[in-house]
Design a protein around this motif. Structure first.
Motif, PDB file in Angstrom:
ATOM      1  N   GLY A   1     -11.232  11.442  33.161  1.00  0.00           N
ATOM      2  CA  GLY A   1     -11.277  12.660  33.091  1.00  0.00           C
ATOM      3  C   GLY A   1     -12.239  13.602  32.695  1.00  0.00           C
ATOM      4  N   THR A   2     -12.699  14.931  32.710  1.00  0.00           N
ATOM      5  CA  THR A   2     -13.934  15.621  32.416  1.00  0.00           C
ATOM      6  C   THR A   2     -13.240  16.677  31.124  1.00  0.00           C
ATOM      7  OG1 THR A   2     -13.019  17.518  33.882  1.00  0.00           O
ATOM      8  CG2 THR A   2     -14.354  15.708  34.760  1.00  0.00           C
ATOM      9  N   PHE A   3     -14.367  17.031  30.520  1.00  0.00           N
ATOM     10  CA  PHE A   3     -14.417  17.678  29.286  1.00  0.00           C
ATOM     11  C   PHE A   3     -15.086  18.705  29.183  1.00  0.00           C
ATOM     12  CE2 PHE A   3     -13.460  13.220  28.803  1.00  0.00           C
ATOM     13  CZ  PHE A   3     -12.247  13.210  28.073  1.00  0.00           C
ATOM     14  N   ASP A   4     -14.928  19.963  28.342  1.00  0.00           N
ATOM     15  CA  ASP A   4     -15.693  21.225  28.310  1.00  0.00           C
ATOM     16  C   ASP A   4     -16.917  20.747  27.278  1.00  0.00           C
ATOM     17  OD1 ASP A   4     -13.886  22.803  29.429  1.00  0.00           O
ATOM     18  OD2 ASP A   4     -12.781  22.887  27.639  1.00  0.00           O
ATOM     19  N   LEU A   5     -16.658  19.801  26.513  1.00  0.00           N
ATOM     20  CA  LEU A   5     -17.805  19.249  25.521  1.00  0.00           C
ATOM     21  C   LEU A   5     -17.799  18.176  25.346  1.00  0.00           C
ATOM     22  CD1 LEU A   5     -19.835  20.379  23.020  1.00  0.00           C
ATOM     23  CD2 LEU A   5     -17.543  20.444  21.555  1.00  0.00           C
ATOM     24  N   ILE A   6     -18.931  17.312  25.252  1.00  0.00           N
ATOM     25  CA  ILE A   6     -19.051  15.966  24.877  1.00  0.00           C
ATOM     26  C   ILE A   6     -19.941  15.864  23.706  1.00  0.00           C
ATOM     27  CG2 ILE A   6     -19.830  13.768  25.668  1.00  0.00           C
ATOM     28  CD1 ILE A   6     -19.250  14.491  28.290  1.00  0.00           C
ATOM     29  N   VAL A   7     -19.617  15.206  22.790  1.00  0.00           N
ATOM     30  CA  VAL A   7     -20.406  15.075  21.368  1.00  0.00           C
ATOM     31  C   VAL A   7     -20.822  13.807  21.202  1.00  0.00           C
ATOM     32  CG1 VAL A   7     -19.827  17.528  20.400  1.00  0.00           C
ATOM     33  CG2 VAL A   7     -18.439  15.624  19.713  1.00  0.00           C
ATOM     34  N   SER A   8     -21.519  13.382  20.364  1.00  0.00           N
ATOM     35  CA  SER A   8     -21.915  12.047  19.887  1.00  0.00           C
ATOM     36  C   SER A   8     -23.108  12.217  19.133  1.00  0.00           C
ATOM     37  CB  SER A   8     -22.495  10.957  21.025  1.00  0.00           C
ATOM     38  OG  SER A   8     -22.640   9.839  20.651  1.00  0.00           O
ATOM     39  N   ASN A   9     -22.905  11.221  17.797  1.00  0.00           N
ATOM     40  CA  ASN A   9     -23.921  10.820  16.861  1.00  0.00           C
ATOM     41  C   ASN A   9     -24.163   9.204  16.847  1.00  0.00           C
ATOM     42  OD1 ASN A   9     -25.631  10.646  14.789  1.00  0.00           O
ATOM     43  ND2 ASN A   9     -24.018  10.784  13.319  1.00  0.00           N
ATOM     44  N   PRO A  10     -24.972   8.800  17.977  1.00  0.00           N
ATOM     45  CA  PRO A  10     -25.015   7.312  18.233  1.00  0.00           C
ATOM     46  C   PRO A  10     -26.053   6.804  17.338  1.00  0.00           C
ATOM     47  CG  PRO A  10     -26.318   8.638  19.962  1.00  0.00           C
ATOM     48  CD  PRO A  10     -25.613   9.742  19.014  1.00  0.00           C
ATOM     49  N   PRO A  11     -26.285   5.270  17.388  1.00  0.00           N
ATOM     50  CA  PRO A  11     -27.141   4.893  16.643  1.00  0.00           C
ATOM     51  C   PRO A  11     -28.494   5.056  17.328  1.00  0.00           C
ATOM     52  CG  PRO A  11     -26.006   3.118  18.117  1.00  0.00           C
ATOM     53  CD  PRO A  11     -24.998   4.439  18.160  1.00  0.00           C
ATOM     54  N   TYR A  12     -29.298   5.703  16.332  1.00  0.00           N
ATOM     55  CA  TYR A  12     -30.749   5.885  16.911  1.00  0.00           C
ATOM     56  C   TYR A  12     -31.792   5.554  16.182  1.00  0.00           C
ATOM     57  CZ  TYR A  12     -30.136   9.801  13.652  1.00  0.00           C
ATOM     58  OH  TYR A  12     -29.687  10.488  12.475  1.00  0.00           O
ATOM     59  N   ILE A  13     -31.671   4.676  15.413  1.00  0.00           N
ATOM     60  CA  ILE A  13     -32.698   4.015  14.587  1.00  0.00           C
ATOM     61  C   ILE A  13     -33.271   2.894  15.306  1.00  0.00           C
ATOM     62  CG2 ILE A  13     -33.388   3.011  12.347  1.00  0.00           C
ATOM     63  CD1 ILE A  13     -31.086   4.714  11.016  1.00  0.00           C
ATOM     64  N   ALA A  14     -34.655   2.973  15.406  1.00  0.00           N
ATOM     65  CA  ALA A  14     -35.281   1.753  16.203  1.00  0.00           C
ATOM     66  C   ALA A  14     -35.301   0.583  15.561  1.00  0.00           C
ATOM     67  CB  ALA A  14     -36.802   2.373  16.553  1.00  0.00           C
ATOM     68  N   LEU A  15     -35.287  -0.350  16.141  1.00  0.00           N
ATOM     69  CA  LEU A  15     -35.315  -1.902  15.301  1.00  0.00           C
ATOM     70  C   LEU A  15     -36.644  -1.803  14.374  1.00  0.00           C
ATOM     71  CD1 LEU A  15     -34.289  -4.650  14.788  1.00  0.00           C
ATOM     72  CD2 LEU A  15     -35.612  -5.301  16.806  1.00  0.00           C
ATOM     73  N   VAL A  16     -37.647  -1.274  14.646  1.00  0.00           N
ATOM     74  CA  VAL A  16     -38.901  -1.534  13.888  1.00  0.00           C
ATOM     75  C   VAL A  16     -38.842  -0.688  12.497  1.00  0.00           C
ATOM     76  CG1 VAL A  16     -40.712  -1.997  15.632  1.00  0.00           C
ATOM     77  CG2 VAL A  16     -40.044   0.359  15.079  1.00  0.00           C
ATOM     78  N   GLU A  17     -38.142   0.408  12.440  1.00  0.00           N
ATOM     79  CA  GLU A  17     -37.743   1.244  11.531  1.00  0.00           C
ATOM     80  C   GLU A  17     -36.763   0.570  10.508  1.00  0.00           C
ATOM     81  OE1 GLU A  17     -38.231   5.594  13.241  1.00  0.00           O
ATOM     82  OE2 GLU A  17     -36.369   4.583  13.734  1.00  0.00           O
ATOM     83  N   MET A  18     -35.790  -0.165  10.799  1.00  0.00           N
ATOM     84  CA  MET A  18     -34.636  -0.666   9.872  1.00  0.00           C
ATOM     85  C   MET A  18     -35.158  -1.111   8.570  1.00  0.00           C
ATOM     86  SD  MET A  18     -31.676  -0.263  11.257  1.00  0.00           S
ATOM     87  CE  MET A  18     -30.569  -1.306  10.487  1.00  0.00           C
ATOM     88  N   PRO A  19     -36.298  -2.078   8.482  1.00  0.00           N
ATOM     89  CA  PRO A  19     -36.835  -2.544   7.160  1.00  0.00           C
ATOM     90  C   PRO A  19     -37.359  -1.361   6.155  1.00  0.00           C
ATOM     91  CG  PRO A  19     -37.823  -3.661   8.910  1.00  0.00           C
ATOM     92  CD  PRO A  19     -37.114  -2.572   9.668  1.00  0.00           C
ATOM     93  N   SER A  20     -37.398  -0.069   6.508  1.00  0.00           N
ATOM     94  CA  SER A  20     -38.067   0.833   5.780  1.00  0.00           C
ATOM     95  C   SER A  20     -36.863   1.608   5.117  1.00  0.00           C
ATOM     96  CB  SER A  20     -39.190   1.662   6.375  1.00  0.00           C
ATOM     97  OG  SER A  20     -38.668   2.303   7.519  1.00  0.00           O
ATOM     98  N   LEU A  21     -35.634   1.421   5.788  1.00  0.00           N
ATOM     99  CA  LEU A  21     -34.659   2.203   5.429  1.00  0.00           C
ATOM    100  C   LEU A  21     -33.979   2.276   3.805  1.00  0.00           C
ATOM    101  CD1 LEU A  21     -32.315   2.063   8.373  1.00  0.00           C
ATOM    102  CD2 LEU A  21     -33.888   3.840   8.012  1.00  0.00           C
ATOM    103  N   ALA A  22     -33.442   3.209   3.291  1.00  0.00           N
ATOM    104  CA  ALA A  22     -32.790   3.248   2.142  1.00  0.00           C
ATOM    105  C   ALA A  22     -31.896   2.107   2.043  1.00  0.00           C
ATOM    106  CB  ALA A  22     -32.131   4.649   1.827  1.00  0.00           C
ATOM    107  N   PRO A  23     -31.863   1.494   0.640  1.00  0.00           N
ATOM    108  CA  PRO A  23     -31.136   0.336   0.501  1.00  0.00           C
ATOM    109  C   PRO A  23     -29.567   0.672   0.799  1.00  0.00           C
ATOM    110  CG  PRO A  23     -32.369   1.071  -1.569  1.00  0.00           C
ATOM    111  CD  PRO A  23     -32.859   1.710  -0.331  1.00  0.00           C
ATOM    112  N   GLU A  24     -29.227   1.799   0.588  1.00  0.00           N
ATOM    113  CA  GLU A  24     -27.767   2.062   0.584  1.00  0.00           C
ATOM    114  C   GLU A  24     -27.235   1.828   2.162  1.00  0.00           C
ATOM    115  OE1 GLU A  24     -28.766   4.601  -2.809  1.00  0.00           O
ATOM    116  OE2 GLU A  24     -29.863   4.031  -0.971  1.00  0.00           O
TER     117      GLU A  24
END
Length: 277
Positions: free
Chosen positions: A176-199
């Motif tokens: 089907g089709t929609f008026d609105l498509i939204v997403s908050n997908p995984p966007y952190i690059a692999l190289v950035e993962m080690p520097s993320l907040a411990p939480e």
């Protein structure tokens, strides 16, 4: 021997601060209110109350959990988002204040049918339907655990009858089709993962990173969106603050019009929008 709320509050604040928790004051008050079963705003009225030994033990244990960087939402079991309380577990990404930028953008457009790709806790889809009582929605996620949490939140906020859930790898199970498509997908690059907040180590990795350059999901979403949008329909995605130009280019390559990058309240690029002509 019992202790007053005030004394225990001082103690757990010190525990959090000594362990490097930047939001020690706020978190201590939230933990205390949680243990006492009251709203944080009412805590001042109870500072001279005596705590039971059980309550004092529990609040100190929770302070130790927070000192280990377990997210507050996991300790409390919920997160406030756009004026509503959402159930949160380790199966879903913790809804964040910046994501409210996506809600504001979405609500600035007319829509009757919305698709939320990678719904997680359901915070985006549930909020949009709660704000638009006549709209219906379709929410997908690859994780059965996430879909279970999202359904609980849809039921809690009385939109379950208007929101369909499907286990899907982006558009794979979407028709089907929609008026609105939204997403908050995984966007952190692999190289950035080690520097993320411990939480973030307590949150599902699949919801944080694509294990690549951080743009994998946007490529799939942008490519598949045109065939799932109604004429004049909108695609809106949350992004990392440095990804605006790259994601906007993907939207343009997919043939979308009126492509724009929108900032959050801190002035950082946060949402990319595009419209099907």
């Amino acid at each position: 021997m019992s202790a007053s709320v005030q004394n225990e509050l001082i103690q757990i604040t010190k525990t959090l601060r000594d362990n490097g928790v930047e939001s020690a004051n706020t978190d201590a008050r939230l933990l205390m209110a949680h243990v006492l079963g009251i709203e944080k705003a009412r805590l001042t009225l109870h500072v001279h109350d005596e705590m039971t030994e059980e309550q004092a033990f529990l609040v100190n244990q929770l302070a130790l959990d927070r000192s280990d960087r377990i997210p507050m939402s996991h300790i409390l079991g919920y997160r406030e988002f756009y004026g509503r309380r959402f159930t949160v577990t380790s199966a879903v990404l913790d809804p964040r204040p910046e994501t409210e930028t996506l809600i504001v953008e979405a609500l600035s457009k007319p829509f009757s049918e919305v698709l939320d790709l990678g719904t997680g806790s359901g915070a985006i889809a549930v909020t949009l339907l709660a704000e638009r009582p006549n709209a219906t929605g379709f929410a997908t996620d690859l994780s059965p655990g996430a879909l279970e949490v999202a359904q609980q939140n849809a039921e809690k906020h009385d939109v379950l009858a208007r929101l369909h859930f499907e286990e899907s790898n982006w558009f794979s199970a979407v028709g089907g089709t929609f008026d609105l498509i939204v997403s908050n997908p995984p966007y952190i690059a692999l190289v950035e993962m080690p520097s993320l907040a411990p939480e973030l180590s307590y949150e599902p990795r699949i919801a944080l990173t694509d294990e690549a350059d951080g743009l994998t999901a946007y490529r799939k979403i942008a490519a598949g969106a045109p065939e799932h949008l109604n004429p004049n329909g909108w695609l809106m995605v949350e992004i990392g603050w440095q990804q605006g130009p790259d994601v906007a280019a993907l939207f343009n390559d997919a043939g979308l019009q009126n492509v724009a990058v929108k900032p959050d309240l801190d002035g950082r690029d946060r949402v990319v929008v595009g419209q099907l002509g």
